[in-house]
Scaffold this motif. Structure first.
Motif, PDB file in Angstrom:
ATOM      1  N   CYS A   1       0.765  -1.241  -0.179  1.00 51.86           N
ATOM      2  CA  CYS A   1       0.038  -0.075   0.177  1.00 51.86           C
ATOM      3  C   CYS A   1       0.810   1.287  -0.094  1.00 51.86           C
ATOM      4  O   CYS A   1       0.508   2.323  -0.796  1.00 51.86           O
ATOM      5  CB  CYS A   1      -0.857  -0.077   1.200  1.00 51.86           C
ATOM      6  SG  CYS A   1      -1.999  -1.683   1.267  1.00 51.86           S
ATOM      7  N   GLU A   2       1.704   1.375   0.827  1.00 49.96           N
ATOM      8  CA  GLU A   2       2.796   2.570   0.752  1.00 49.96           C
ATOM      9  C   GLU A   2       3.209   2.587  -0.506  1.00 49.96           C
ATOM     10  O   GLU A   2       3.746   3.868  -0.694  1.00 49.96           O
ATOM     11  CB  GLU A   2       3.926   2.353   1.950  1.00 49.96           C
ATOM     12  CG  GLU A   2       3.356   2.193   3.498  1.00 49.96           C
ATOM     13  CD  GLU A   2       2.867   3.299   4.084  1.00 49.96           C
ATOM     14  OE1 GLU A   2       3.208   4.402   3.387  1.00 49.96           O
ATOM     15  OE2 GLU A   2       2.566   3.571   5.093  1.00 49.96           O
ATOM     16  N   LEU A   3       3.997   1.740  -1.044  1.00 45.46           N
ATOM     17  CA  LEU A   3       4.821   2.056  -2.408  1.00 45.46           C
ATOM     18  C   LEU A   3       3.584   2.412  -3.370  1.00 45.46           C
ATOM     19  O   LEU A   3       4.092   3.370  -3.969  1.00 45.46           O
ATOM     20  CB  LEU A   3       5.286   0.292  -2.741  1.00 45.46           C
ATOM     21  CG  LEU A   3       6.432  -0.151  -1.962  1.00 45.46           C
ATOM     22  CD1 LEU A   3       6.597  -1.635  -2.422  1.00 45.46           C
ATOM     23  CD2 LEU A   3       7.551   0.674  -2.019  1.00 45.46           C
ATOM     24  N   VAL A   4       2.560   1.843  -3.435  1.00 47.28           N
ATOM     25  CA  VAL A   4       1.469   2.662  -4.411  1.00 47.28           C
ATOM     26  C   VAL A   4       1.218   4.004  -4.126  1.00 47.28           C
ATOM     27  O   VAL A   4       1.134   4.963  -4.997  1.00 47.28           O
ATOM     28  CB  VAL A   4       0.363   1.520  -4.510  1.00 47.28           C
ATOM     29  CG1 VAL A   4      -0.691   2.151  -5.171  1.00 47.28           C
ATOM     30  CG2 VAL A   4       0.580   0.129  -4.977  1.00 47.28           C
ATOM     31  N   VAL A   5       1.097   4.302  -2.772  1.00 47.81           N
ATOM     32  CA  VAL A   5       0.736   5.717  -2.693  1.00 47.81           C
ATOM     33  C   VAL A   5       1.753   6.683  -2.669  1.00 47.81           C
ATOM     34  O   VAL A   5       1.467   8.001  -3.360  1.00 47.81           O
ATOM     35  CB  VAL A   5       0.227   5.833  -1.004  1.00 47.81           C
ATOM     36  CG1 VAL A   5       0.096   7.128  -0.498  1.00 47.81           C
ATOM     37  CG2 VAL A   5      -1.166   4.979  -0.602  1.00 47.81           C
ATOM     38  N   TRP A   6       2.991   6.225  -2.449  1.00 48.76           N
ATOM     39  CA  TRP A   6       4.109   7.363  -2.625  1.00 48.76           C
ATOM     40  C   TRP A   6       4.824   7.262  -3.807  1.00 48.76           C
ATOM     41  O   TRP A   6       5.678   7.807  -4.128  1.00 48.76           O
ATOM     42  CB  TRP A   6       5.117   6.933  -1.342  1.00 48.76           C
ATOM     43  CG  TRP A   6       4.317   7.284   0.088  1.00 48.76           C
ATOM     44  CD1 TRP A   6       4.011   6.211   1.023  1.00 48.76           C
ATOM     45  CD2 TRP A   6       4.010   8.662   0.283  1.00 48.76           C
ATOM     46  NE1 TRP A   6       3.468   6.843   1.892  1.00 48.76           N
ATOM     47  CE2 TRP A   6       3.401   8.199   1.803  1.00 48.76           C
ATOM     48  CE3 TRP A   6       4.065   9.896   0.009  1.00 48.76           C
ATOM     49  CZ2 TRP A   6       2.873   9.312   2.595  1.00 48.76           C
ATOM     50  CZ3 TRP A   6       3.627  10.859   0.738  1.00 48.76           C
ATOM     51  CH2 TRP A   6       3.229  10.489   1.950  1.00 48.76           C
ATOM     52  N   SER A   7       4.207   6.436  -4.636  1.00 52.01           N
ATOM     53  CA  SER A   7       4.719   6.348  -6.233  1.00 52.01           C
ATOM     54  C   SER A   7       3.601   6.706  -7.107  1.00 52.01           C
ATOM     55  O   SER A   7       3.509   7.972  -7.518  1.00 52.01           O
ATOM     56  CB  SER A   7       5.281   5.101  -6.535  1.00 52.01           C
ATOM     57  OG  SER A   7       4.477   4.042  -6.223  1.00 52.01           O
ATOM     58  N   ILE A   8       2.638   5.839  -7.504  1.00 48.26           N
ATOM     59  CA  ILE A   8       1.509   6.082  -8.282  1.00 48.26           C
ATOM     60  C   ILE A   8       0.511   7.261  -7.723  1.00 48.26           C
ATOM     61  O   ILE A   8       0.292   8.106  -8.226  1.00 48.26           O
ATOM     62  CB  ILE A   8       0.666   4.874  -8.700  1.00 48.26           C
ATOM     63  CG1 ILE A   8       1.590   3.898  -9.263  1.00 48.26           C
ATOM     64  CG2 ILE A   8      -0.582   4.960  -9.183  1.00 48.26           C
ATOM     65  CD1 ILE A   8       1.118   2.519  -9.422  1.00 48.26           C
ATOM     66  N   GLY A   9       0.373   7.131  -6.258  1.00 47.50           N
ATOM     67  CA  GLY A   9      -0.261   8.287  -5.993  1.00 47.50           C
ATOM     68  C   GLY A   9       0.068   9.602  -5.951  1.00 47.50           C
ATOM     69  O   GLY A   9      -0.591  10.572  -6.266  1.00 47.50           O
ATOM     70  N   VAL A  10       1.491   9.543  -5.843  1.00 45.95           N
ATOM     71  CA  VAL A  10       1.748  10.928  -5.863  1.00 45.95           C
ATOM     72  C   VAL A  10       1.891  11.584  -7.417  1.00 45.95           C
ATOM     73  O   VAL A  10       1.741  12.704  -7.937  1.00 45.95           O
ATOM     74  CB  VAL A  10       3.334  11.105  -5.212  1.00 45.95           C
ATOM     75  CG1 VAL A  10       4.209  12.213  -5.556  1.00 45.95           C
ATOM     76  CG2 VAL A  10       3.362  10.808  -3.646  1.00 45.95           C
ATOM     77  N   ILE A  11       2.211  10.711  -8.284  1.00 48.46           N
ATOM     78  CA  ILE A  11       2.165  10.859  -9.673  1.00 48.46           C
ATOM     79  C   ILE A  11       0.918  11.381 -10.058  1.00 48.46           C
ATOM     80  O   ILE A  11       0.824  12.359 -10.890  1.00 48.46           O
ATOM     81  CB  ILE A  11       2.820   9.622 -10.495  1.00 48.46           C
ATOM     82  CG1 ILE A  11       3.995   9.403 -10.250  1.00 48.46           C
ATOM     83  CG2 ILE A  11       2.341   9.927 -12.274  1.00 48.46           C
ATOM     84  CD1 ILE A  11       4.889   8.075 -10.939  1.00 48.46           C
ATOM     85  N   ILE A  12      -0.116  10.674  -9.709  1.00 48.16           N
ATOM     86  CA  ILE A  12      -1.565  11.017 -10.112  1.00 48.16           C
ATOM     87  C   ILE A  12      -2.010  12.420  -9.379  1.00 48.16           C
ATOM     88  O   ILE A  12      -2.454  13.137 -10.224  1.00 48.16           O
ATOM     89  CB  ILE A  12      -2.525   9.742  -9.390  1.00 48.16           C
ATOM     90  CG1 ILE A  12      -2.539   8.643 -10.182  1.00 48.16           C
ATOM     91  CG2 ILE A  12      -4.111  10.490  -9.419  1.00 48.16           C
ATOM     92  CD1 ILE A  12      -3.397   7.727  -9.659  1.00 48.16           C
ATOM     93  N   ILE A  13      -1.876  12.586  -8.239  1.00 51.84           N
ATOM     94  CA  ILE A  13      -2.031  14.013  -7.652  1.00 51.84           C
ATOM     95  C   ILE A  13      -1.352  15.104  -7.919  1.00 51.84           C
ATOM     96  O   ILE A  13      -1.645  16.179  -7.995  1.00 51.84           O
ATOM     97  CB  ILE A  13      -2.298  13.747  -6.149  1.00 51.84           C
ATOM     98  CG1 ILE A  13      -3.208  14.824  -5.479  1.00 51.84           C
ATOM     99  CG2 ILE A  13      -0.961  14.016  -5.289  1.00 51.84           C
ATOM    100  CD1 ILE A  13      -4.746  14.594  -5.565  1.00 51.84           C
ATOM    101  N   ALA A  14      -0.151  14.616  -8.382  1.00 51.93           N
ATOM    102  CA  ALA A  14       0.809  15.864  -8.595  1.00 51.93           C
ATOM    103  C   ALA A  14       0.941  16.075 -10.225  1.00 51.93           C
ATOM    104  O   ALA A  14       1.371  16.929 -10.698  1.00 51.93           O
ATOM    105  CB  ALA A  14       2.449  15.515  -8.256  1.00 51.93           C
TER     106      ALA A  14
END
Length: 326
Positions: free
Chosen positions: A151-164
């Motif tokens: 979960c952490e890996l997805v949030v801090w990679s793909i999640g950051v890419i999506i929101i940024a």
């Protein structure tokens, strides 16, 4: 256990979470915990207590218990992959709903996708697992922390890419946060067989770690008090966020848990995660990267309140249809 007993047990297991929220709400209302207290308390919880809780749980259930299956590399990788796949399914479902709402970048597409797609996979889940699996030798809590690496890996990679809006704002430093480091060190000791040499400080780590969940949940209750009275509500995305996070996403994750060829301990965690409301992290990221934090906050608050009713229902259904939780 008959269906009525299952429903009652599930309902009772969720009550401590909401009592912590109510405590934080009340303490903020009375100004016992003021806004400028939040940051230092959160740092203690996230940078000190939570890593201790994670490390202690991994050592206890994957090393000191002597369970060879749980301490194996293959089991850990299955749990991590399941955690990552969960969030990817949730994010994909939320993105599709946002597109149906004709959202686009600049009107809440990214914030909706992440807030409705990512569940509160850590602190909301911990007390529920502690209530449901109270036996001293039950490893489900340790499995949760390994699972949450995905979960952490997805949030801090793909999640950051999506929101940024792209990979340009991706900072590798986010992968070296305290909780993630605790998992990495814990797994390294478990896999190498060196974990048995660090058994002595376990009681101290357990006592410090036990502070993490109450502190974070109480602070979330404080935030609910701050935000509840200063919000311009948007009914349409709120309703769609509720249906996505507490309806569509759980159904998809139940299918995933049913068909995924993984250990029942991992299936347990997936079922519980499926029923959990939205996480705080997407709102924080929306503030940091120019998203729509008000929209994220509305989805966060409404899914949290509504989950008081939906969470026991989903857990009961999962226990009957997918894997027993009792």
């Amino acid at each position: 256990m008959d269906t009525g007993a299952v429903i009652l047990t599930t309902f009772l297991s969720t009550i401590p979470v909401y009592l912590f929220f109510a405590t934080g709400f009340y303490l903020r209302h009375k100004q016992v915990i003021q806004a400028d207290h939040d940051a230092p308390i959160m740092r203690i919880a996230m940078d000190v207590a939570y890593p201790c809780l994670v490390f202690h749980s991994i050592m206890k259930y994957m090393v000191l218990s002597g369970n060879e299956t749980l301490s194996s590399v293959s089991f850990s990788l299955q749990a991590i992959a399941a955690g990552a796949l969960e969030l990817l399914l949730g994010i994909a479902a939320a993105w599709l709903v946002a597109k149906l709402l004709r959202m686009r970048i600049g009107t809440g597409l990214r914030t909706f996708t992440l807030t409705a797609g990512v569940q509160n996979y850590a602190f909301f889940v911990i007390p529920i697992i502690q209530m449901l699996f109270a036996a001293g030798n039950d490893p489900t809590l340790g499995v949760l922390f390994v699972h949450n690496v995905g979960c952490e890996l997805v949030v801090w990679s793909i999640g950051v890419i999506i929101i940024a809006g792209g990979p340009g704002n991706l900072n590798m430093g986010v992968f070296f946060r305290g909780p993630l480091l605790a998992v990495i060190v814990g797994l390294a000791l478990a896999w190498s067989g060196l974990g048995t040499y660090v058994a002595q400080p376990m009681k101290t780590l357990e006592m410090i770690g036990n502070c993490a969940t109450p502190l974070c949940l109480i602070l979330f209750g404080c935030s609910m008090r701050d935000l509840w009275h200063n919000m311009k509500w948007e009914p349409k995305p709120i309703i769609c966020g509720l249906l996505t996070r507490l309806g569509l996403a759980p159904a998809l994750l139940f299918l995933m848990a049913y068909f995924l060829p993984v250990d029942d301990y991992i299936k347990r965690v997936i079922i519980i995660q499926a029923a959990i409301p939205s996480a705080v992290i997407p709102v924080i990221l929306a503030k940091r990267f120019g998203g729509h934090p008000d929209l994220g906050t509305q989805i966060l608050l409404t899914t949290t309140v509504a989950s008081f009713l939906t969470l026991p229902c989903w857990l009961t259904l999962g226990s009957i249809l997918v894997v027993p939780l009792y």
